[in-house]
Design a protein around this motif. Structure first.
Motif, PDB file in Angstrom:
ATOM      1  N   UNK A 134       0.846  -1.184   0.000  1.00  0.00           N
ATOM      2  CA  UNK A 134       0.000   0.000   0.000  1.00  0.00           C
ATOM      3  C   UNK A 134       0.888   1.242   0.000  1.00  0.00           C
ATOM      4  N   UNK A 135       0.631   2.120  -0.936  1.00  0.00           N
ATOM      5  CA  UNK A 135       1.387   3.367  -1.047  1.00  0.00           C
ATOM      6  C   UNK A 135       0.474   4.519  -0.660  1.00  0.00           C
ATOM      7  N   UNK A 136       0.921   5.279   0.349  1.00  0.00           N
ATOM      8  CA  UNK A 136       0.103   6.361   0.886  1.00  0.00           C
ATOM      9  C   UNK A 136       0.791   7.699   0.666  1.00  0.00           C
ATOM     10  N   UNK A 137      -0.012   8.692   0.328  1.00  0.00           N
ATOM     11  CA  UNK A 137       0.487  10.061   0.236  1.00  0.00           C
ATOM     12  C   UNK A 137      -0.663  10.982   0.641  1.00  0.00           C
ATOM     13  N   UNK A 171       4.840   6.289  -6.119  1.00  0.00           N
ATOM     14  CA  UNK A 171       5.998   5.559  -5.604  1.00  0.00           C
ATOM     15  C   UNK A 171       7.219   6.464  -5.472  1.00  0.00           C
ATOM     16  N   UNK A 172       7.270   7.495  -6.283  1.00  0.00           N
ATOM     17  CA  UNK A 172       8.409   8.419  -6.290  1.00  0.00           C
ATOM     18  C   UNK A 172       7.953   9.825  -5.918  1.00  0.00           C
ATOM     19  N   UNK A 226       8.092  18.987 -15.971  1.00  0.00           N
ATOM     20  CA  UNK A 226       7.267  17.778 -16.021  1.00  0.00           C
ATOM     21  C   UNK A 226       6.226  17.753 -14.927  1.00  0.00           C
ATOM     22  N   UNK A 227       6.000  16.561 -14.358  1.00  0.00           N
ATOM     23  CA  UNK A 227       4.945  16.365 -13.352  1.00  0.00           C
ATOM     24  C   UNK A 227       5.504  15.640 -12.128  1.00  0.00           C
ATOM     25  N   UNK A 228       4.820  15.838 -11.003  1.00  0.00           N
ATOM     26  CA  UNK A 228       5.194  15.126  -9.783  1.00  0.00           C
ATOM     27  C   UNK A 228       3.988  14.988  -8.879  1.00  0.00           C
ATOM     28  N   UNK A 229       4.071  14.047  -7.953  1.00  0.00           N
ATOM     29  CA  UNK A 229       3.112  13.955  -6.856  1.00  0.00           C
ATOM     30  C   UNK A 229       3.718  14.696  -5.671  1.00  0.00           C
ATOM     31  N   UNK A 230       3.010  15.703  -5.182  1.00  0.00           N
ATOM     32  CA  UNK A 230       3.483  16.466  -4.033  1.00  0.00           C
ATOM     33  C   UNK A 230       3.537  15.565  -2.810  1.00  0.00           C
TER      34      UNK A 230
END
Length: 238
Positions: A134-137, A171-172, A226-230
């Protein structure tokens, strides 16, 4: 044996595609307009759909929209139109890939196999794994065993391509990926003219995971890069 539904109002094209797919070991279901396709899907399971855009009755665009209301099965759109706007439209309405006519049948078969590999890797086909990842953000959670995505506890329905892109970014979390890096990682091929393709999928993901897509909390653009997840919290747990 995996099953492919081929839908085109030109019966010769359906037969030609069928010959190549059956030669590769696939089972083929045949339809000649969108209504045919939907009727077949009510009775039979298909692992992938190939839909022509211009068909009488119910065209490929409206057929895709109806299918996407209930299923994330991979869809490849066929069309005689090759302009970027038409390709973007195909992606916008939920297609996973787009091929213009006339096409090389061997390329079509290769794209079918590629989409099925991605779909299989998502766990929609095959056995579930024993362990759970499980990946949480923040409030964004991805269960990579069940392939479920939730935002603040609400289930979000993604296509296979959208899921893969989001999983890569989550994941990153905090890392910026260029458009070319995203395309190469997800499509496993050289990124040539990938800007529109990636941008469309990013927009779809935002619309599904953000309360206000114009002011995204999670999926950010880094202009010119580009793009990222904060990064907002614990990214992985059990």
């Amino acid at each position: 044996m995996q099953t492919i539904l081929v839908c085109d109002d030109d019966k010769q094209i359906v037969e030609a595609i069928s010959i190549y797919l059956t030669g590769e070991g696939f089972r083929v279901l045949k339809a000649y307009d969108g209504y045919d396709a939907l009727d077949i899907l009510e009775k039979s399971k298909a692992d992938l759909l190939i839909l022509d855009v211009m068909m009488p009755g119910l065209d490929g665009i409206r057929t895709t929209l109806k299918i996407r209301e209930q299923s994330s099965v991979p869809i490849i759109i066929l069309s005689a139109k090759g302009e970027d706007n038409d390709k973007i439209l195909g992606l916008n309405i939920g297609a996973d890939d787009y091929i213009t006519k006339p096409f090389n049948p061997l390329e079509l078969v290769a794209r079918v196999k590629s989409q099925l590999r991605r779909y299989t890797q998502l766990g929609n086909i095959g056995e579930a794994r024993d362990s759970e990842h499980i990946f949480r953000n923040g409030g964004l959670v991805i269960n990579d065993d069940t392939k479920e995505v939730t935002v603040d506890g609400e289930l979000v329905k993604l296509t296979p391509i959208e899921y893969n892109i989001l999983l890569l970014l989550v994941k990153n979390a905090g890392k910026v990926f260029s458009i070319d890096e995203i395309y190469t990682s997800i499509w496993n091929e050289q990124a040539i003219g990938a800007d529109n393709t990636v941008a469309v999928h990013i927009r779809h993901i935002r619309e599904k995971i953000e309360i206000n897509p114009r002011e995204p909390r999670y999926l950010k653009v880094v202009w010119g890069v580009g793009y990222k997840i904060e990064k907002q919290g614990s990214e992985e747990g059990k």
